[in-house]
Write a protein that holds these residues in place. Structure first.
Motif, short mmCIF file in Angstrom:
data_model
loop_
_atom_site.label_atom_id
_atom_site.label_comp_id
_atom_site.label_asym_id
_atom_site.label_seq_id
_atom_site.Cartn_x
_atom_site.Cartn_y
_atom_site.Cartn_z
N GLY A 22 0.80 -1.21 0.00
CA GLY A 22 0.00 0.00 0.00
C GLY A 22 0.83 1.26 0.00
O GLY A 22 2.06 1.23 0.12
N ILE A 23 0.11 2.37 -0.14
CA ILE A 23 0.69 3.71 -0.04
C ILE A 23 -0.15 4.47 0.98
O ILE A 23 -1.38 4.43 0.95
CB ILE A 23 0.66 4.44 -1.40
N ASP A 58 -0.47 8.27 3.24
CA ASP A 58 0.01 9.65 3.32
C ASP A 58 0.52 9.96 4.73
O ASP A 58 0.42 9.12 5.64
CB ASP A 58 -1.05 10.65 2.84
N VAL A 93 -4.97 5.97 3.85
CA VAL A 93 -4.59 5.02 2.80
C VAL A 93 -4.85 5.65 1.44
O VAL A 93 -5.97 6.05 1.14
CB VAL A 93 -5.37 3.70 2.95
N ILE A 94 -3.80 5.75 0.63
CA ILE A 94 -3.92 6.25 -0.74
C ILE A 94 -4.25 5.09 -1.67
O ILE A 94 -5.07 5.22 -2.57
CB ILE A 94 -2.62 6.95 -1.19
N SER A 95 -3.58 3.95 -1.46
CA SER A 95 -3.90 2.76 -2.25
C SER A 95 -3.57 1.52 -1.44
O SER A 95 -2.79 1.56 -0.49
CB SER A 95 -3.13 2.76 -3.57
N GLY A 96 -4.18 0.42 -1.84
CA GLY A 96 -3.97 -0.85 -1.17
C GLY A 96 -5.18 -1.25 -0.35
O GLY A 96 -6.09 -0.45 -0.11
N SER A 97 -5.19 -2.50 0.10
CA SER A 97 -6.29 -3.01 0.93
C SER A 97 -5.77 -4.16 1.79
O SER A 97 -4.66 -4.63 1.60
CB SER A 97 -7.45 -3.49 0.04
N TYR A 150 7.26 8.07 0.69
CA TYR A 150 6.45 8.36 -0.49
C TYR A 150 5.96 9.79 -0.37
O TYR A 150 5.00 10.08 0.34
CB TYR A 150 5.26 7.39 -0.56
N SER A 157 5.36 4.07 1.34
CA SER A 157 4.80 2.91 0.64
C SER A 157 5.44 1.68 1.26
O SER A 157 6.50 1.75 1.90
CB SER A 157 5.07 2.97 -0.86
#
Length: 94
Positions: A8-9, A11, A16-20, A51, A89
């Motif tokens: 994931g990414i 901030d 959570v910016i991306s991922g699960s 990141y 990340s």
């Protein structure tokens, strides 16, 4: 046994910016706890990096501790080497 991967990414505020498959909590300045929705069988192999779109190459991100339920990630500033909130990340494999 099948291999599990969580990536994931996140901030600097722990969003959570991306991922699960995980949740993130900010537990102190520059300190994050990534907990897994489903635990790994053992502590996973871990990789993390800062990141940011406005950071410096000297800013850092390290894995402070890991077990099958969670990973603690610490991020810091190139200025003074202090812990400081930074986006990061990661990829965990186990």
């Amino acid at each position: 046994m099948s291999q599990k991967i969580v990536s994931g990414i996140v901030d600097e505020n722990g969003n959570v910016i991306s991922g699960s498959g995980f949740n993130v909590a900010v537990v102190g300045s520059g300190q994050y706890e990534v907990s897994f929705n489903t635990p790994f069988d053992d502590a996973p192999a871990t990789v993390t990096t800062v990141y940011r779109d406005n950071g410096w190459p000297q800013d850092g991100s390290i894995v402070w501790a890991a077990d099958q339920n969670k990973v603690k990630i610490v991020t810091g500033s190139s200025v003074g080497g202090n812990m400081m909130n930074r986006g990061f990340s990661f990829i965990f494999v186990g």
